[in-house]
Design a protein around this motif. Structure first.
Motif, PDB file in Angstrom:
ATOM      1  N   ALA A 154       1.022  -1.894  -0.104  1.00 10.77           N
ATOM      2  CA  ALA A 154      -0.095   0.403  -0.164  1.00 10.77           C
ATOM      3  C   ALA A 154       0.811   0.990  -0.199  1.00 10.77           C
ATOM      4  CB  ALA A 154      -0.506   0.327   0.685  1.00 10.77           C
ATOM      5  N   LEU A 155      -0.038   2.199  -0.733  1.00 16.30           N
ATOM      6  CA  LEU A 155       1.314   3.424  -0.954  1.00 16.30           C
ATOM      7  C   LEU A 155       1.006   4.025   0.686  1.00 16.30           C
ATOM      8  CD1 LEU A 155       0.020   3.326  -3.456  1.00 16.30           C
ATOM      9  CD2 LEU A 155       0.446   5.829  -3.631  1.00 16.30           C
ATOM     10  N   TYR A 156       2.262   4.706   1.154  1.00 11.91           N
ATOM     11  CA  TYR A 156       2.791   5.096   1.659  1.00 11.91           C
ATOM     12  C   TYR A 156       2.501   4.244   3.150  1.00 11.91           C
ATOM     13  CZ  TYR A 156       2.244   9.623  -0.647  1.00 11.91           C
ATOM     14  OH  TYR A 156       2.002  10.855  -1.430  1.00 11.91           O
ATOM     15  N   ASN A 157       2.975   2.669   2.876  1.00  8.69           N
ATOM     16  CA  ASN A 157       3.562   1.978   4.023  1.00  8.69           C
ATOM     17  C   ASN A 157       4.868   2.017   3.920  1.00  8.69           C
ATOM     18  OD1 ASN A 157       4.555  -0.616   5.964  1.00  8.69           O
ATOM     19  ND2 ASN A 157       2.496  -1.562   4.433  1.00  8.69           N
ATOM     20  N   ILE A 158       5.659   2.136   4.552  1.00  8.04           N
ATOM     21  CA  ILE A 158       7.117   3.477   4.413  1.00  8.04           C
ATOM     22  C   ILE A 158       7.591   1.589   4.780  1.00  8.04           C
ATOM     23  CG2 ILE A 158       9.455   4.868   5.675  1.00  8.04           C
ATOM     24  CD1 ILE A 158       6.152   5.735   3.042  1.00  8.04           C
ATOM     25  N   PRO A 159       7.309   1.349   6.608  1.00  7.94           N
ATOM     26  CA  PRO A 159       8.025  -0.002   6.809  1.00  7.94           C
ATOM     27  C   PRO A 159       7.891  -1.507   5.787  1.00  7.94           C
ATOM     28  CG  PRO A 159       6.722   1.077   8.682  1.00  7.94           C
ATOM     29  CD  PRO A 159       5.812   1.595   6.881  1.00  7.94           C
ATOM     30  N   SER A 160       6.978  -1.575   5.010  1.00  7.93           N
ATOM     31  CA  SER A 160       6.798  -2.548   4.340  1.00  7.93           C
ATOM     32  C   SER A 160       7.425  -2.016   2.776  1.00  7.93           C
ATOM     33  CB  SER A 160       4.991  -2.841   3.643  1.00  7.93           C
ATOM     34  OG  SER A 160       4.677  -3.438   4.957  1.00  7.93           O
ATOM     35  N   LEU A 161       7.508  -0.581   2.550  1.00  7.11           N
ATOM     36  CA  LEU A 161       8.542  -0.416   1.086  1.00  7.11           C
ATOM     37  C   LEU A 161       9.656  -0.553   1.525  1.00  7.11           C
ATOM     38  CD1 LEU A 161       6.223   2.845   0.265  1.00  7.11           C
ATOM     39  CD2 LEU A 161       6.294   1.020  -0.912  1.00  7.11           C
ATOM     40  N   LYS A 162      10.224  -0.002   2.486  1.00 10.11           N
ATOM     41  CA  LYS A 162      11.627  -0.120   3.246  1.00 10.11           C
ATOM     42  C   LYS A 162      11.552  -1.806   3.257  1.00 10.11           C
ATOM     43  CE  LYS A 162      12.227   3.792   5.956  1.00 10.11           C
ATOM     44  NZ  LYS A 162      12.879   4.546   7.334  1.00 10.11           N
ATOM     45  N   ASP A 163      11.202  -2.370   3.530  1.00  9.64           N
ATOM     46  CA  ASP A 163      11.129  -4.103   3.781  1.00  9.64           C
ATOM     47  C   ASP A 163      11.596  -4.698   1.977  1.00  9.64           C
ATOM     48  OD1 ASP A 163      10.951  -6.951   5.336  1.00  9.64           O
ATOM     49  OD2 ASP A 163       9.556  -6.784   4.391  1.00  9.64           O
TER      50      ASP A 163
ATOM     51  N   PHE B  12      19.989   8.148 -11.639  1.00 10.84           N
ATOM     52  CA  PHE B  12      18.847   7.934 -10.952  1.00 10.84           C
ATOM     53  C   PHE B  12      17.872   9.211 -10.852  1.00 10.84           C
ATOM     54  CE2 PHE B  12      21.926   6.133  -8.637  1.00 10.84           C
ATOM     55  CZ  PHE B  12      21.489   4.543  -8.402  1.00 10.84           C
ATOM     56  N   LYS B  13      16.821   8.399 -10.938  1.00 12.78           N
ATOM     57  CA  LYS B  13      15.402   9.787 -10.491  1.00 12.78           C
ATOM     58  C   LYS B  13      14.668   9.852  -9.478  1.00 12.78           C
ATOM     59  CE  LYS B  13      14.459  10.068 -15.792  1.00 12.78           C
ATOM     60  NZ  LYS B  13      13.753  10.567 -16.521  1.00 12.78           N
ATOM     61  N   GLU B  14      14.773  10.822  -8.448  1.00 14.24           N
ATOM     62  CA  GLU B  14      13.991  11.210  -6.964  1.00 14.24           C
ATOM     63  C   GLU B  14      12.647  11.730  -8.066  1.00 14.24           C
ATOM     64  OE1 GLU B  14      15.211  13.947  -3.898  1.00 14.24           O
ATOM     65  OE2 GLU B  14      16.895  12.131  -4.342  1.00 14.24           O
TER      66      GLU B  14
ATOM     67  N   ASP C 231      13.166  13.649   2.608  1.00 11.93           N
ATOM     68  CA  ASP C 231      13.771  14.896   2.390  1.00 11.93           C
ATOM     69  C   ASP C 231      12.889  16.056   2.360  1.00 11.93           C
ATOM     70  OD1 ASP C 231      15.420  17.041   1.426  1.00 11.93           O
ATOM     71  OD2 ASP C 231      14.113  16.492  -0.850  1.00 11.93           O
ATOM     72  N   HIS C 232      13.360  16.760   4.518  1.00  7.52           N
ATOM     73  CA  HIS C 232      12.900  17.108   4.817  1.00  7.52           C
ATOM     74  C   HIS C 232      11.082  16.897   5.423  1.00  7.52           C
ATOM     75  CE1 HIS C 232      16.103  19.298   3.062  1.00  7.52           C
ATOM     76  NE2 HIS C 232      15.739  19.921   4.378  1.00  7.52           N
ATOM     77  N   GLY C 233      11.196  15.415   5.674  1.00 13.72           N
ATOM     78  CA  GLY C 233       9.071  15.053   5.498  1.00 13.72           C
ATOM     79  C   GLY C 233       8.800  14.972   4.707  1.00 13.72           C
ATOM     80  N   GLU C 234       9.234  14.402   3.548  1.00 15.11           N
ATOM     81  CA  GLU C 234       8.518  14.141   2.325  1.00 15.11           C
ATOM     82  C   GLU C 234       9.377  12.864   1.793  1.00 15.11           C
ATOM     83  OE1 GLU C 234       7.063  15.320  -2.043  1.00 15.11           O
ATOM     84  OE2 GLU C 234       8.336  17.083  -1.159  1.00 15.11           O
ATOM     85  N   TRP C 235       8.233  11.827   1.349  1.00 14.84           N
ATOM     86  CA  TRP C 235       8.860  10.697   1.208  1.00 14.84           C
ATOM     87  C   TRP C 235       8.806  10.250  -0.561  1.00 14.84           C
ATOM     88  CZ3 TRP C 235      11.161   7.543   4.118  1.00 14.84           C
ATOM     89  CH2 TRP C 235      10.723   7.846   5.580  1.00 14.84           C
ATOM     90  N   LYS C 236      10.469   9.814  -0.653  1.00 16.07           N
ATOM     91  CA  LYS C 236      10.414  10.262  -2.093  1.00 16.07           C
ATOM     92  C   LYS C 236      10.999   8.805  -2.954  1.00 16.07           C
ATOM     93  CE  LYS C 236      12.038  14.900  -2.337  1.00 16.07           C
ATOM     94  NZ  LYS C 236      12.732  16.235  -3.101  1.00 16.07           N
ATOM     95  N   LEU C 237      10.546   7.903  -4.351  1.00 15.53           N
ATOM     96  CA  LEU C 237      10.801   6.915  -4.207  1.00 15.53           C
ATOM     97  C   LEU C 237      12.340   7.412  -5.507  1.00 15.53           C
ATOM     98  CD1 LEU C 237       7.371   5.386  -5.406  1.00 15.53           C
ATOM     99  CD2 LEU C 237       9.193   4.369  -3.753  1.00 15.53           C
ATOM    100  N   ILE C 238      13.689   6.700  -5.658  1.00 16.44           N
ATOM    101  CA  ILE C 238      14.151   6.696  -6.217  1.00 16.44           C
ATOM    102  C   ILE C 238      14.545   5.349  -7.701  1.00 16.44           C
ATOM    103  CG2 ILE C 238      16.506   5.955  -6.615  1.00 16.44           C
ATOM    104  CD1 ILE C 238      15.852   8.827  -4.761  1.00 16.44           C
ATOM    105  N   PHE C 239      14.609   5.898  -8.537  1.00 14.48           N
ATOM    106  CA  PHE C 239      13.901   5.268 -10.043  1.00 14.48           C
ATOM    107  C   PHE C 239      14.881   4.819 -10.316  1.00 14.48           C
ATOM    108  CE2 PHE C 239       9.856   6.389  -8.475  1.00 14.48           C
ATOM    109  CZ  PHE C 239       8.522   5.176  -9.303  1.00 14.48           C
TER     110      PHE C 239
END
Length: 146
Positions: free
Chosen positions: A59-68, A105-107, A132-140
């Motif tokens: 799910a979007l913004y499920n930061i722990p699972s994205l990191k996992d 890369f693209k952020e 980055d300053h409280g905003e989550w970004k994906l690296i492509f």
């Protein structure tokens, strides 16, 4: 999910779906989810005669699972609505090929769905997550092997 990330239909029997894992609140913060992910990936790598791909949704913004998922070496291959219209990242990994990233890369901000989808359609894959300053970004990045 194999279809979502471009795996040919003939290969679908070699796709394994990685299910949800939860850690009790009593023991969170001890790296158990990360350890479980490592053990699962080691087991799958020893069974590449049966399985070639790992897929899962997050799910979007499920930061722990994205990191996992990123820690397990999976990459985002698609961003779409699934399960009754809920937005999900579709992660995958080819167990028989290493994903070697070309520069640059693209952020992209996680808020920019259209930009993420355009990159994914153009062959880019989500490979990491940063704050980055409280905003989550994906690296492509793009795969060296195509």
């Amino acid at each position: 999910m194999g279809n979502d990330v471009g795996i040919p239909r003939s290969e679908w029997p070699k796709v394994v779906y990685q299910e949800i894992s939860l850690v009790s609140e009593n023991v969170r913060g001890n790296g158990l989810k990360k350890l479980l992910g490592q053990l699962i990936m080691e087991e799958l790598k020893s069974r590449t005669d049966e399985f070639k791909y790992v897929c899962c949704t997050v799910a979007l913004y499920n930061i722990p699972s994205l990191k996992d998922k990123f820690n397990q070496g999976l990459a985002i291959g698609d961003l779409k609505q699934k399960y009754g219209g809920n937005w999900r990242y579709i992660f995958f990994k080819n167990l028989k090929e290493e994903f070697e990233i070309l520069l640059p890369f693209k952020e992209v901000s996680m808020k920019k769905f259209k930009e993420q989808q355009d990159l994914l359609k153009a062959g880019w894959r989500g490979v990491s997550l940063t704050e980055d300053h409280g905003e989550w970004k994906l690296i492509f990045g793009k795969n060296k092997n195509g």
